[in-house]
Design a protein around this motif. Sequence first.
Motif, short mmCIF file in Angstrom:
data_model
loop_
_atom_site.label_atom_id
_atom_site.label_comp_id
_atom_site.label_asym_id
_atom_site.label_seq_id
_atom_site.Cartn_x
_atom_site.Cartn_y
_atom_site.Cartn_z
N VAL A 168 0.84 -1.20 0.00
CA VAL A 168 0.00 0.00 0.00
C VAL A 168 0.88 1.25 0.00
O VAL A 168 0.64 2.20 -0.76
N LYS A 169 1.91 1.24 0.83
CA LYS A 169 2.81 2.40 0.93
C LYS A 169 3.49 2.64 -0.42
O LYS A 169 3.56 3.80 -0.91
N ASP A 170 3.98 1.56 -1.04
CA ASP A 170 4.66 1.71 -2.33
C ASP A 170 3.72 2.27 -3.39
O ASP A 170 4.10 3.15 -4.18
N ARG A 171 2.46 1.77 -3.39
CA ARG A 171 1.51 2.24 -4.41
C ARG A 171 1.16 3.71 -4.20
O ARG A 171 1.05 4.48 -5.16
N LEU A 172 0.98 4.12 -2.95
CA LEU A 172 0.67 5.52 -2.67
C LEU A 172 1.81 6.43 -3.13
O LEU A 172 1.57 7.52 -3.67
N GLU A 173 3.04 5.99 -2.93
CA GLU A 173 4.18 6.80 -3.37
C GLU A 173 4.23 6.87 -4.90
O GLU A 173 4.57 7.91 -5.46
N GLN A 174 3.86 5.73 -5.56
CA GLN A 174 3.82 5.74 -7.03
C GLN A 174 2.78 6.73 -7.55
O GLN A 174 2.96 7.33 -8.62
N LEU A 175 1.70 6.89 -6.78
CA LEU A 175 0.63 7.82 -7.18
C LEU A 175 0.95 9.26 -6.82
O LEU A 175 0.13 10.16 -7.05
N GLY A 176 2.14 9.49 -6.26
CA GLY A 176 2.58 10.85 -5.98
C GLY A 176 2.05 11.45 -4.70
O GLY A 176 2.07 12.69 -4.54
N ARG A 177 1.59 10.63 -3.79
CA ARG A 177 1.09 11.17 -2.52
C ARG A 177 2.27 11.68 -1.67
O ARG A 177 3.37 11.13 -1.71
N LYS A 221 4.48 12.64 1.81
CA LYS A 221 4.84 11.82 2.97
C LYS A 221 3.77 11.88 4.06
O LYS A 221 3.44 10.87 4.68
N ASP A 222 3.22 13.08 4.27
CA ASP A 222 2.17 13.22 5.29
C ASP A 222 0.91 12.44 4.90
O ASP A 222 0.26 11.82 5.76
N GLN A 223 0.55 12.47 3.63
CA GLN A 223 -0.62 11.74 3.16
C GLN A 223 -0.41 10.23 3.31
O GLN A 223 -1.31 9.51 3.75
N VAL A 224 0.79 9.78 2.95
CA VAL A 224 1.10 8.35 3.07
C VAL A 224 1.04 7.94 4.53
O VAL A 224 0.48 6.90 4.88
N ARG A 225 1.63 8.77 5.38
CA ARG A 225 1.63 8.47 6.81
C ARG A 225 0.21 8.37 7.35
O ARG A 225 -0.11 7.48 8.14
N LYS A 226 -0.67 9.26 6.91
CA LYS A 226 -2.07 9.24 7.39
C LYS A 226 -2.79 8.00 6.90
O LYS A 226 -3.54 7.35 7.65
N PHE A 227 -2.60 7.63 5.63
CA PHE A 227 -3.25 6.43 5.11
C PHE A 227 -2.81 5.18 5.90
O PHE A 227 -3.63 4.34 6.25
#
Length: 520
Positions: free
Chosen positions: A160-169, A171-177
Motif C-alpha cells: 500500500v505504501k509503495d503504491r501511494l508513493e507511485q501515485l505521488g502522494r 509523505k504526510d498523506q502516506v503516513r495518514k493512510f
Amino acid sequence: MSRITKEESSPVGFRILDLFAGPGGLDVAAHVLGHEITGIEWDAGACATRGAAGMDTFKGDVRRYRAALFPRAQVLTGGPPCQTFTVAGHGAGRKALDQVLEYIERLRKAVEAEDQEWKEIFRTWRQISEELRRRELEAKKVRAAKSKVDELRTSKRRAVKDRLEQLGRSKDQVRKFLKDLRNPRSVDFAFDDELKGLLKEFIDLDDEHHRLREVLEGLGDERTGLVLQPLWWVIERSRRPGSEPYEAVILEQVRAVMPVWNAYAEVLTTLGYRTKTQLMHTEAFGVPQTRRRAVLMARLGETSPANELFADPLPEVPETHEQYQAKELSSTSPKARRAGTSASKRPREMWISMEKALENARKISPRKVHRRPHFTVISNYGTGGVPEERGQRDDNAPSATITGKVSRNRLVRKGSNEDLAEFDRFTHAEAGVLQTFPVEYPWCGNDVSQQIGNAVPPRLALHVLCRVLEPELSAAEAEARLEQAVSDLEAWKPAGPTKILGHRDLKGHPLAQTPPPAHS
C-alpha cells in the motif's frame, strides 16, 4: 553464608525452597536472617547472577521438578510468572485469571472431598496438567499461523505504501493512510483500483489476525500452568503418603494476582494452614520505591489445643514507614499523620527517598554509586495512557516502580530538565539499590534490568519472612530483629561464586536427602 550446607540449620533457621527464584531477592533476605535457601530458576541471566552471588540454585523449569525431590524443605516460597493477568485490552487478562481460578476450584474440591485418597487427588492434577498441555500445543499451532498472517499483513501494508508513493502522494498523506489502516474498514481507496484490491486483501488478513488473537486468548499460555505449581507442591506435601507438610508458605506477585492468592488461601486453610493475603505498598516497608505487591502468607496450624498461638488467621505484616502520596494536603502530610498515631504504637517513619537510599549505598561502595546533583527521573513510560507524557519523580521522593525498562529512564537536573552531562542513567548497582539489593550484589548475565525489575525487593522480604517464620517475637524483639537485618542486608557482600545445579545434582543435596525417621 551464601551456600546451603549439609549441617542441620540453627534452631532459628529454616530450610527454604524458592520456586521461580529470580536473581535472589528473597534469597539474600533469607540469608541475612540465618535461613538456608535453595532456588529453582530457568532464566540463564538470573542464574548467572545467582551463581555469582553464591545462591544455591537448580536451573530449569519448575515443572521438571516436584515436591517429593526436596523432602527436607520446611518452607515453600515463590513468585510464579503472572504477566497474563495484567494484559490490557480484549479481556485476555480476565480470561487467564478466570481459567486459573477454575483450576484452583477443581483442586480445592478434590482436596476437600470426604475420604479422598491421594490417587484421586493426583488424578485431578494429572487431568488439569494434560488439559494445560493440550492447550499449550494448540496455542503453539495458532501462534505459528498468526505469525504467518502478521507477515502477510506487513507485506500488504508495505505494498500500500509503495503504491501511494507511485501515485505521488506526499509523505504526510502516506503516513495518514497507513495510520488509518489500524481501522482498515474506514479507509477509502476508491481513487485507485489496485489500492482497492490491496485493501480488500488487507481487511481479510486483519480479520484473520483478530480471530487468531481471540483463539489465543481463550487458550492462555504456559504461565497459566506455572501459577498453579506452588499450590500443587503444597498439596503434594500435605496429602501424599509419607510426606510432611511445609511449615510455612510465602508467595508474592503483582497486585492483579490477589484473586489467585485468595483462592489459594481457601485451599491452604483446608490443608490446615493459617493464612493471610495482603496488598503491600513497598515504600511502607522501607523500600525507596512505590510498588504494590500481592502477598500470600501461610503457617501450618499448631496441633496442640492448649496452644492458642496459631488458633486465628495470620495477622498482617505491620507497616513501618508512611505510604507515599505525590500530592498531599497539609492536614494529611506524613508529619500530621505521625502526630496522630496512637501512643501505644511506634510512629511510622517517613518513606525513604532515592536520594537517601543512594547516599547510604555510596557510603558503602563509592565506586558503584555516582555522585550527582539533585535530579529528576523521567520515566520511559507515559502517564494517564498518553505515551508522550512521561512520568517524573524527583530524587527527594521514592522511585516509581522499578521495571525491566529502568535502564531507559532518563535522569535530568532537578528543576530545569537539563540533561546531566554524565551519569544520566541508573547503573545496575544503583537500580538494584532502589530495589533494596545490597550495593555489592554481583549482577551478571543478560538483561540485568529485567532481572532487577522482576525481583522481590529484599527489604520487603525481610518483613514477611520475620512475620511468618518468627511469630513468637514480641513487637520490640521483631523491631530489633528487623533493624539488624536491614543493616546486614545493606552491608552484604558475596562470599564467592557457586556452581549452578541440575537434575543430576539432586543426589546428595541437603534438601533432597530423605529425612530421618521421627524416632531417631
